[in-house]
Motif scaffolding. Structure first.
Motif, PDB file in Angstrom:
ATOM      1  N   LYS A  54      23.643  39.082  37.773  1.00  0.00           N
ATOM      2  CA  LYS A  54      23.412  40.422  37.248  1.00  0.00           C
ATOM      3  C   LYS A  54      21.953  40.828  37.414  1.00  0.00           C
ATOM      4  O   LYS A  54      21.035  40.052  37.159  1.00  0.00           O
ATOM      5  CB  LYS A  54      23.796  40.471  35.775  1.00  0.00           C
ATOM      6  CG  LYS A  54      23.780  41.876  35.186  1.00  0.00           C
ATOM      7  CD  LYS A  54      24.309  41.872  33.765  1.00  0.00           C
ATOM      8  CE  LYS A  54      24.350  43.285  33.184  1.00  0.00           C
ATOM      9  NZ  LYS A  54      24.903  43.308  31.810  1.00  0.00           N
ATOM     10  N   THR A  57      19.804  42.583  43.600  1.00  0.00           N
ATOM     11  CA  THR A  57      20.338  43.319  44.748  1.00  0.00           C
ATOM     12  C   THR A  57      20.177  42.482  46.005  1.00  0.00           C
ATOM     13  O   THR A  57      19.079  42.026  46.314  1.00  0.00           O
ATOM     14  CB  THR A  57      19.610  44.661  44.935  1.00  0.00           C
ATOM     15  OG1 THR A  57      19.817  45.478  43.776  1.00  0.00           O
ATOM     16  CG2 THR A  57      20.134  45.389  46.161  1.00  0.00           C
ATOM     17  N   ASN A  75      30.380  47.426  43.065  1.00  0.00           N
ATOM     18  CA  ASN A  75      29.305  46.475  43.347  1.00  0.00           C
ATOM     19  C   ASN A  75      28.553  46.791  44.635  1.00  0.00           C
ATOM     20  O   ASN A  75      27.623  46.069  44.987  1.00  0.00           O
ATOM     21  CB  ASN A  75      29.840  45.047  43.420  1.00  0.00           C
ATOM     22  CG  ASN A  75      29.959  44.406  42.051  1.00  0.00           C
ATOM     23  OD1 ASN A  75      29.711  45.049  41.041  1.00  0.00           O
ATOM     24  ND2 ASN A  75      30.338  43.135  42.019  1.00  0.00           N
ATOM     25  N   ALA A 105      29.346  39.068  46.314  1.00  0.00           N
ATOM     26  CA  ALA A 105      29.481  39.820  45.069  1.00  0.00           C
ATOM     27  C   ALA A 105      30.873  40.376  44.835  1.00  0.00           C
ATOM     28  O   ALA A 105      31.032  41.354  44.095  1.00  0.00           O
ATOM     29  CB  ALA A 105      28.461  40.963  45.045  1.00  0.00           C
ATOM     30  N   HIS A 107      34.353  40.776  43.018  1.00  0.00           N
ATOM     31  CA  HIS A 107      34.680  40.573  41.603  1.00  0.00           C
ATOM     32  C   HIS A 107      36.178  40.447  41.369  1.00  0.00           C
ATOM     33  O   HIS A 107      36.636  40.408  40.222  1.00  0.00           O
ATOM     34  CB  HIS A 107      34.130  41.713  40.755  1.00  0.00           C
ATOM     35  CG  HIS A 107      34.484  43.085  41.247  1.00  0.00           C
ATOM     36  ND1 HIS A 107      35.787  43.521  41.411  1.00  0.00           N
ATOM     37  CD2 HIS A 107      33.697  44.125  41.622  1.00  0.00           C
ATOM     38  CE1 HIS A 107      35.779  44.759  41.856  1.00  0.00           C
ATOM     39  NE2 HIS A 107      34.523  45.154  42.008  1.00  0.00           N
ATOM     40  N   ASP A 123      28.349  39.646  39.744  1.00  0.00           N
ATOM     41  CA  ASP A 123      27.694  40.794  39.119  1.00  0.00           C
ATOM     42  C   ASP A 123      26.482  41.272  39.902  1.00  0.00           C
ATOM     43  O   ASP A 123      25.755  42.167  39.451  1.00  0.00           O
ATOM     44  CB  ASP A 123      27.267  40.450  37.685  1.00  0.00           C
ATOM     45  CG  ASP A 123      28.441  40.479  36.715  1.00  0.00           C
ATOM     46  OD1 ASP A 123      29.436  41.165  37.009  1.00  0.00           O
ATOM     47  OD2 ASP A 123      28.377  39.807  35.664  1.00  0.00           O
ATOM     48  N   LYS A 125      24.552  43.228  43.032  1.00  0.00           N
ATOM     49  CA  LYS A 125      24.800  44.460  43.759  1.00  0.00           C
ATOM     50  C   LYS A 125      24.509  44.241  45.243  1.00  0.00           C
ATOM     51  O   LYS A 125      23.581  43.518  45.604  1.00  0.00           O
ATOM     52  CB  LYS A 125      23.922  45.595  43.231  1.00  0.00           C
ATOM     53  CG  LYS A 125      24.188  45.976  41.783  1.00  0.00           C
ATOM     54  CD  LYS A 125      25.588  46.523  41.586  1.00  0.00           C
ATOM     55  CE  LYS A 125      25.795  46.972  40.137  1.00  0.00           C
ATOM     56  NZ  LYS A 125      27.197  47.436  39.896  1.00  0.00           N
TER      57      LYS A 125
END
Length: 448
Positions: A54, A57, A75, A105, A107, A123, A125
């Motif tokens: 989280k 990037t 995401n 990434a 999910h 989590d 990006k």
């Protein structure tokens, strides 16, 4: 623009609907998750208790990405396509970028996100940086532009599952720019089975990644070389596809996939340890890497580097931060300079390389220096003679040959380097403890 190619050998067609497994779509979704053996190998459930990536990037410089894939939606940032200047999250045909994004990434989807592809950093990006396909384009954009865009948009990790055949000066400058901005650059070793690495994989400061199978053994087509740093899963990897049929997925081999897993592991670490530099993140990956049980190699090994990554161990072990650069080399200030580097100011060869006859010292100073040298020599001779007379000329401390044993002073027994693994130090703990690779078979399917 330099010609690039992706580092993925597709082992099967797009997995869509019930065509692959001969089952209903719901059952297929379950099969997709079960097929993700790296999640089991990494003990992802334990990993996600420590970090999910989280706030981090990751730029994926690749085909544009299908951001509306059910396993990726939310995401993927808009990014940019350097093909048409538009967004980078609207791909509907080429799969490679979407696949890499999903391994980093993804999910999943469905109840409890238990279906579909789950990335190692679910989590994080993704910043899609869409590049022209296989050297197409008018030459107005290149790898240098893509890297600078990723850095300037705030990516702290750049995933490069591509293999340029050359690097021009502006591309080297962009890589150096990223590294100076504390961005971790991760690149694949290549899929040719060669014993040398390409210009990107061997660029100083890049984390170079090879591929291993579920037993931790090197994939036969993974390139090797002295700049190899780590390895990660790259055989029989299931990932998302850009095609928009129900439950689109792909199965493939390649260092592309292993690169994505290392980028994901770095995202986990950057999320948990935001104050560490890129080099210190690489240090954690290196210090906790492992080899297959029973394999003993001088590290770094051309095929394994320091071994295959163990994200759980990298997240939980007590590892000093270490130096800013960690195991990463520093690029030259001038990318176009030769391998010998730039000559330091004033180091042009001195008097020996010139026709100067006067050293700058006066005659009196020279005579004084010579007298001093003769005095010191005389003292040394006297001391040696006195020691011989007293019978004190035995071997020096430490045994024959001087301090440290045979070989004379300065030839100490070789010590492990700063990132050297001790044999067996990172082998699989009994019972498949968290962080082992591969772990013991799970007692229940992942995600339950």
């Amino acid at each position: 623009m330099s010609f690039t190619r992706t580092l993925r050998a597709v082992g099967g067609a797009v997995v869509a609907g019930a065509l692959l497994f001969g089952a209903a779509p719901t059952a297929l979704a379950d099969e997709i998750r079960d097929a993700q053996w790296p999640l089991k190998a990494f003990d992802a459930e334990s990993v996600w208790k420590e970090s999910t990536g989280k706030g981090v990037t990751v730029a994926v410089i690749d085909d544009p990405i299908y951001g509306n894939h059910p396993d990726l939606k939310g995401n993927v940032l808009p990014g940019k396509s350097f093909i048409d200047g538009g967004r980078g999250d609207q791909e509907s045909k080429n799969d490679h970028g979407t696949g890499m994004a999903s391994l980093i990434a993804g999910h999943g989807h469905g109840a409890g996100s238990s279906d579909g592809v789950m990335g190692l950093a679910p989590d994080a990006k993704i910043l899609p940086v869409g590049r022209p396909d296989f050297g197409q384009g008018d030459g107005s954009t290149d790898l240098g532009d893509w890297i600078r865009y990723a850095v300037d948009q705030g990516a702290s990790i750049i995933n490069l599952s591509i293999e340029p055949t050359s690097l021009f000066d502006n591309e080297k400058e962009a890589l150096t720019y990223a590294i100076k901005k504390d961005v971790l650059v991760v690149a694949g070793a290549g899929n040719d089975g060669k014993t040398e690495l390409g210009p990107l994989a061997s660029f100083p400061g890049v984390v170079t990644v090879g591929a291993v199978d579920k037993n931790g053994e090197i994939w036969s087509k993974s390139n090797s070389g002295s700049q190899m740093m780590v390895t990660a899963p790259g055989v029989k990897i299931t990932s998302a596809s850009a095609e928009r049929s129900d439950y689109p997925y792909r199965l493939a081999d390649g260092t592309s996939d292993s690169t994505a897993y290392v980028s994901a592991a770095a995202a986990l670490l950057r999320s948990k340890f935001p104050d560490l530099t890129a080099g210190q993140i690489a240090n954690r990956l290196v210090k906790t890497a492992a080899l297959p049980k029973g394999k003993k190699l001088q590290l770094p090994d051309p095929q394994y580097g320091y071994g295959f990554i163990r994200p759980y161990s990298a997240l939980t072990q007590d590892i000093p931060a270490g130096s800013k650069n960690g195991p990463l080399k520093t690029p030259k200030k001038d990318p176009s300079a030769g391998t010998g580097g730039a000559t330091a100011p004033g180091a042009s060869g001195g008097d020996q390389a010139s026709e100067k006859k006067d050293s700058g010292l006066g005659t009196g100073a020279i005579v004084g220096i010579a007298a001093g040298v003769l005095f010191v020599v005389a003292i040394i001779v006297i001391v040696v003679v006195m020691q011989k007379k007293k019978g004190r000329n035995g071997p020096p401390p430490g045994g024959p040959g001087g301090y440290g044993g045979p070989g004379g002073p300065g030839f100490m027994p070789q010590q492990p380097g700063p990132y050297q693994q001790q044999p067996g130090a990172f082998q699989q703990p009994p019972g498949g403890a968290p962080g082992s690779y591969p772990p013991a078979p799970p007692t229940q399917p992942p995600g339950q």
